[in-house]
Design an enzyme around this catalytic site. Structure first.
Site, PDB file in Angstrom:
ATOM      1  N   GLY A 194      18.632 -12.008  15.125  1.00 40.31           N
ATOM      2  CA  GLY A 194      18.945 -11.510  16.332  1.00 40.31           C
ATOM      3  C   GLY A 194      18.212 -12.267  17.685  1.00 40.31           C
ATOM      4  O   GLY A 194      18.787 -12.516  18.747  1.00 40.31           O
TER       5      GLY A 194
ATOM      6  N   ILE B 192      16.953  -6.815  11.062  1.00 38.87           N
ATOM      7  CA  ILE B 192      17.367  -7.970  11.728  1.00 38.87           C
ATOM      8  C   ILE B 192      16.806  -9.227  10.832  1.00 38.87           C
ATOM      9  O   ILE B 192      16.741 -10.381  11.243  1.00 38.87           O
ATOM     10  CB  ILE B 192      17.326  -8.349  13.116  1.00 38.87           C
ATOM     11  CG1 ILE B 192      15.521  -8.238  13.443  1.00 38.87           C
ATOM     12  CG2 ILE B 192      18.056  -7.177  13.972  1.00 38.87           C
ATOM     13  CD1 ILE B 192      15.518  -8.207  14.981  1.00 38.87           C
TER      14      ILE B 192
ATOM     15  N   ASN C  39       2.462  -5.065   5.445  1.00 38.16           N
ATOM     16  CA  ASN C  39       3.027  -5.757   4.234  1.00 38.16           C
ATOM     17  C   ASN C  39       2.434  -7.248   4.651  1.00 38.16           C
ATOM     18  O   ASN C  39       3.170  -8.024   5.347  1.00 38.16           O
ATOM     19  CB  ASN C  39       4.236  -5.980   4.116  1.00 38.16           C
ATOM     20  CG  ASN C  39       4.851  -6.639   2.862  1.00 38.16           C
ATOM     21  OD1 ASN C  39       4.308  -7.800   2.610  1.00 38.16           O
ATOM     22  ND2 ASN C  39       5.748  -6.189   2.077  1.00 38.16           N
TER      23      ASN C  39
ATOM     24  N   LYS D 201       2.997 -10.211   3.323  1.00 35.83           N
ATOM     25  CA  LYS D 201       3.800 -11.190   3.061  1.00 35.83           C
ATOM     26  C   LYS D 201       4.973 -11.166   4.033  1.00 35.83           C
ATOM     27  O   LYS D 201       5.279 -12.344   4.554  1.00 35.83           O
ATOM     28  CB  LYS D 201       4.327 -10.927   1.670  1.00 35.83           C
ATOM     29  CG  LYS D 201       5.291 -11.918   1.203  1.00 35.83           C
ATOM     30  CD  LYS D 201       5.782 -11.740  -0.285  1.00 35.83           C
ATOM     31  CE  LYS D 201       6.581 -12.970  -0.753  1.00 35.83           C
ATOM     32  NZ  LYS D 201       6.841 -12.861  -2.362  1.00 35.83           N
ATOM     33  N   THR D 202       5.553 -10.007   4.513  1.00 39.16           N
ATOM     34  CA  THR D 202       6.463 -10.085   5.331  1.00 39.16           C
ATOM     35  C   THR D 202       5.966 -10.476   6.824  1.00 39.16           C
ATOM     36  O   THR D 202       6.587 -10.960   7.750  1.00 39.16           O
ATOM     37  CB  THR D 202       7.586  -8.710   5.571  1.00 39.16           C
ATOM     38  OG1 THR D 202       6.441  -7.491   5.582  1.00 39.16           O
ATOM     39  CG2 THR D 202       8.039  -8.369   4.136  1.00 39.16           C
TER      40      THR D 202
ATOM     41  N   GLU E 237       6.590 -11.326  17.746  1.00 41.35           N
ATOM     42  CA  GLU E 237       6.600 -11.957  18.769  1.00 41.35           C
ATOM     43  C   GLU E 237       5.165 -13.001  18.921  1.00 41.35           C
ATOM     44  O   GLU E 237       5.203 -14.011  19.581  1.00 41.35           O
ATOM     45  CB  GLU E 237       6.992 -11.568  20.140  1.00 41.35           C
ATOM     46  CG  GLU E 237       8.238 -11.569  20.550  1.00 41.35           C
ATOM     47  CD  GLU E 237       8.890  -9.927  20.509  1.00 41.35           C
ATOM     48  OE1 GLU E 237       9.841  -9.861  20.980  1.00 41.35           O
ATOM     49  OE2 GLU E 237       8.271  -9.040  19.911  1.00 41.35           O
TER      50      GLU E 237
END
Length: 745
Positions: A246, A472, A638, A640-641, A712
């Site tokens: 997105g 997203i 998390n 990793k993410t 961001e």
């Protein structure tokens, strides 16, 4: 005491297998019986009026059902609604098919509906228009004289206006020992997520619709459709279980949603509408911006004055605004400041938030100006930041809830090897390549929106949660499941987080790096209430050993509640549901920001980016050979993410600095590279060694989880760090983005 066994673990995305094997369905991939296909016809002029439309050839083709335009659309409730969605800026919302007026090049002006996509697309070429063209203005640089402050009401709590001036900037700047005056320009960028914007509308009769849509906000689009078409909210269901990127483009409902629903209601049929890649350039973009900065400092490098003025593009019908001029004072203290921000209305579609809106634009100019000041003072660029380091938010004169930016600087610098940098430009080489080191600071808001979560224990003893939030591609499903599992001491496979559906409890659109702190906090609030209900039900059981137990005297683990004083005294969730006559035990609760508690604090994430570039001496080609970004974002749910999010931001930073730009021809008023062949994006060969560090940053104030967003923050510092590294390598300061190789030869 319950333990976190999932939060903090680098767990792979739960839906990852579905996505990589193709079993995840996106908005255009739902198979529906009796489906019609729609195709948009876009304006080929930039401004003017439609004098006539000839649809006869198109309607004569076999399988063509209808051609809709402003001439034959039905009356809509739309025209009585000023703000049809939660992200609309002040002004007059763009209304497809409203009348004969053309407001921008590529505006949707007709919709062909046919029994096949191929016939709809071909028939669209057979619809002809007669126009009356009018003069237009589409070039920011050529129309700076139109600049004005935005209309009243343009600023919100999420997008505050520049802070008022302090001290006497002009006097301080004039008398400063060191000063830099710069002008930076940034080109247009288009979001271009991999998934094209698409809508599949299922017509159910009696004003009921089920809509599969490419969106970042199911409830926002539900409100939009209901408001425009005069439908009951409960009769409009919007689903977006999978979203192929997105980056902000799906924050507002895009015109394909409007047109698809309009066609379905008009024909009382199921309709699918998918935009082509070229049409993805006919809405939503990061606005071009011109920034003027003047920074001054004393001989020791302490800033004495900050002046930042910006002029950005908006449309002729809406005042799109993103904070640009105010970011420097949130980072650096200075007694004398002057900040100004203006908009230039042009004949283009309204811009829209794109990953790190305003921040990525502003920080490039700010951090490059700081770099230039460091060279003038002959102070190491990192040292200059440390000289001007502030634990507080200088613009608001408030402390941050937490700020580990100093740790970001030092840890990233050590990992990168900043101490090996030779200070002089063009002093480092590697074969036929000039080598440069650059660094920059990043800052981004720590946002939290209200969010409502329904949490329950079902007959199988598993936890089910419902919330309308989308995912997203950020890992929302995985992270929310981790949070929920730990709240009740469950394994993740015993938690079912259901999302992406407007029928579920309220969520704002996914954006602003805010979803973990919004929906995640709501999960904590709901889970705490669910614990109370489960314990209360345990107390009600016959001869219950839990009758006098309080919450801190029991542990929730593996689908059971047991007494801390006697772990063998326990009751399972299944037993509790059986005792409840098979009915689920559930609760619905709202998580929201603690406005009173936080009113005396500023909230932000911080980062530091260090970059090495190689510049070919003969060709001027730039390669970002390695980069390190350190992020301070509270607790990392998390790693990793979260790292994946920062890596993605760093790649976008490379793209913004060196590749990405939509070219407007001011004579035609249209974008000339509206495709992924000529709209340049980095490929695998452009991305080398990237590293991410998370600084330790406990934050007990910001929210129940102590978390801040990371979507961001990895982007905002990268373009400046790359630009500064290019200067160090070549001795050439480039004042625009993207930087082209021919400018370095």
């Amino acid at each position: 005491m319950d333990k976190n066994i999932n939060v903090g673990q680098p767990i792979s995305r739960l839906e990852g297998k579905q996505k990589v094997t193709g079993t995840a369905k996106y908005a255009a991939e739902y198979e529906v019986n009796n489906l019609l296909y729609a195709y948009v016809v876009n304006s080929t002029i930039t401004k003017g009026k439609i004098l006539s439309i000839d649809t006869s050839k198109a309607l004569a083709l076999p399988g063509v059902i209808e051609v809709l335009s402003h001439e034959n659309r039905t009356k809509l409730a739309w025209f009585d609604v000023q703000y049809a969605d939660m992200d609309a800026p002040p002004g007059t919302v763009f209304k497809p098919f409203y009348d004969e007026n053309i407001l921008y090049n590529g505006q949707p002006i007709a919709l062909v509906v046919a029994e096949s996509f191929e016939m709809a697309r071909f028939a669209a070429t057979q619809v002809t228009f007669q126009y009356k063209e009018e003069p237009f203005k589409t070039c920011l640089k050529d129309n700076l004289g139109l600049a004005r402050t935005a209309k009243k009401g343009f600023a919100t709590a999420l997008k505050p206006p520049p802070p008022p001036p302090t001290g006497n900037f002009e006097k301080a700047y004039e008398s400063a020992a060191a000063k830099v005056e710069t002008t930076y320009s940034h080109g247009t960028e288009h979001h271009n997520p991999l998934e094209l914007f698409a809508t599949t509308t299922i017509y159910q009769g009696d004003g009921k619709l089920t809509i599969y849509d490419k969106t970042q906000g199911t409830i926002n689009n539900q409100l939009y459709v209901a408001n425009i078409f005069g439908l009951k909210y409960k009769n409009v269901r919007v689903l977006a279980p999978f979203v192929g990127g997105g980056f902000g483009s799906g924050l507002r409902p895009q015109y394909q949603l409007f047109l698809c629903v309009m066609a379905a209601l008009h024909l009382k049929r199921n309709v699918k509408l998918v935009l082509e890649r070229k049409q993805m350039f006919s809405f939503a973009h990061r606005p071009p911006t011109i920034q003027n900065l003047r920074f001054s400092a004393d001989i020791n490098g302490k800033l004495t004055g900050l002046n930042h003025s910006s002029k950005s593009e908006t449309s002729s019908f809406e005042d799109y605004f993103e904070p640009i001029a105010s970011w420097s004072h949130r980072l650096y203290p200075a007694p004398n400041t002057l900040f100004e921000q203006e908009l230039v209305p042009l004949d283009v579609h309204t811009p829209l938030d794109m990953r790190a809106p305003g921040g990525s634009t502003a920080l490039h100019a700010i951090e490059c100006t700081m770099d230039e000041l460091a060279y003038q003072l002959k102070i190491d660029p990192l040292e200059l930041r440390l000289i001007n380091y502030s634990e507080m938010d200088p613009s608001a004169k408030k402390p941050y809830t937490s700020k580990a930016l100093r740790a970001c600087y030092l840890e990233a610098a050590e990992k990168f090897g900043w101490d090996k940098r030779k200070p002089e430009p063009r002093s480092m080489e590697r074969g036929n390549k000039l080598v440069g080191y650059g660094m920059a600071t990043g800052i981004w808001d720590s946002l939290q929106f209200p969010s409502r979560v329904e949490a329950m224990i079902n007959a199988d003893g598993k936890m089910v949660l419902n919330n309308a939030v989308t995912d997203i591609g950020t890992g929302t499903l995985t992270v929310m499941t981790q949070i929920a599992a730990d709240q009740l001491g469950l394994n993740m496979e015993d938690v079912d987080f259901q999302y992406g559906d407007s029928k579920k409890p309220f969520s704002m659109f996914q954006g602003g790096s805010a979803m973990t702190s919004s929906t995640g906090v709501a999960i904590v609030v709901a889970a705490k209430e669910l614990r109370k209900k489960l314990l209360k039900k345990a107390k009600e059981m016959t001869d219950s050993p839990f009758k006098k137990a309080e919450d801190d005297q029991v542990t929730f683990q593996n689908g059971t509640i047991f007494l801390n004083s006697d772990p063998n005294t326990l009751v399972t969730f299944k037993e509790l549901i059986a005792f409840n006559k098979g009915k689920t035990i559930k609760t619905t609760n709202m998580g929201k920001p603690h406005m009173l508690k936080l009113k005396n604090y500023s909230l932000a994430t911080h980062s530091a980016s260090f970059v090495e570039v190689e510049v070919d001496k003969d060709l001027g080609v730039v390669t970002v050979t390695r980069a390190v970004t350190a992020v301070a974002a509270g607790k990392i749910i998390n790693p990793k993410t979260a790292k994946s999010q920062v890596y993605g931001s760093m790649v976008w930073g490379i793209s913004k600095a060196l590749h990405e730009e939509t070219i407007m021809d001011p004579n035609l008023g249209k974008y000339m590279n509206s495709n992924l062949g000529e709209y340049h994006l980095p490929v695998h060969a452009d991305i080398k060694q990237l590293e991410v560090i998370f600084a330790d940053e406990p934050d007990e104030l910001i929210n129940e989880l102590g978390v801040k967003g990371v979507g961001e923050i990895g982007l905002v510092g990268m373009p400046a760090a790359i630009s500064n590294a290019i200067f160090h390598a070549t001795g050439k300061r480039i004042y625009k983005l993207p930087i082209h190789f021919n400018e370095l030869i």
